[in-house]
Motif scaffolding. Structure first.
Motif, short mmCIF file in Angstrom:
data_model
loop_
_atom_site.label_atom_id
_atom_site.label_comp_id
_atom_site.label_asym_id
_atom_site.label_seq_id
_atom_site.Cartn_x
_atom_site.Cartn_y
_atom_site.Cartn_z
N ALA A 1 43.54 46.74 43.75
CA ALA A 1 42.25 46.71 43.06
C ALA A 1 42.44 47.25 41.65
O ALA A 1 43.16 48.23 41.43
N ARG B 1 34.62 42.29 42.43
CA ARG B 1 35.91 42.80 42.90
C ARG B 1 36.96 42.24 41.95
O ARG B 1 37.04 41.04 41.76
N TRP C 1 40.99 42.17 41.20
CA TRP C 1 42.30 42.43 41.78
C TRP C 1 43.37 42.13 40.74
O TRP C 1 43.27 41.15 40.00
#
Length: 92
Positions: free
Chosen positions: A9, A45, A47
């Motif tokens: 992450a 999110r 990544w």
């Protein structure tokens, strides 16, 4: 031998590396403001893929509360890392 790949992450401190990756592409780049917003947003999110500790790729996934689906906003893989299946690993 190619560098080992790791996916994690992204954190607020990764904004500069994400923006450096974005600079490798001629269009559809995220702005610094957009990157910072995604890194803070609970509905996003982000990544990062690292090759030997260096930025190799990035994926931004947007979610919506109560929704069963998410939307991939961006997938970027550095030109030097293409052909290794990195984009697919980020999506997975």
């Amino acid at each position: 031998m190619s560098a080992k790949l790791a996916i994690r992450a992204a954190r607020a401190g990764d904004a500069a590396a994400i923006l450096d990756l974005e600079k490798m592409f001629p269009s559809d780049r995220m702005s610094p403001r957009t990157v910072r917003r995604f890194l803070r947003a609970p509905s996003a999110r982000v990544w990062m893929a690292l090759a030997g500790g260096d930025m190799a790729g990035c994926l931004v996934l947007l979610t919506r509360k109560g929704a069963r689906h998410a939307r991939i906003y961006s997938v970027a893989v550095s030109p030097a890392q293409r052909g290794r299946g990195l984009g697919m690993r980020l999506v997975d």
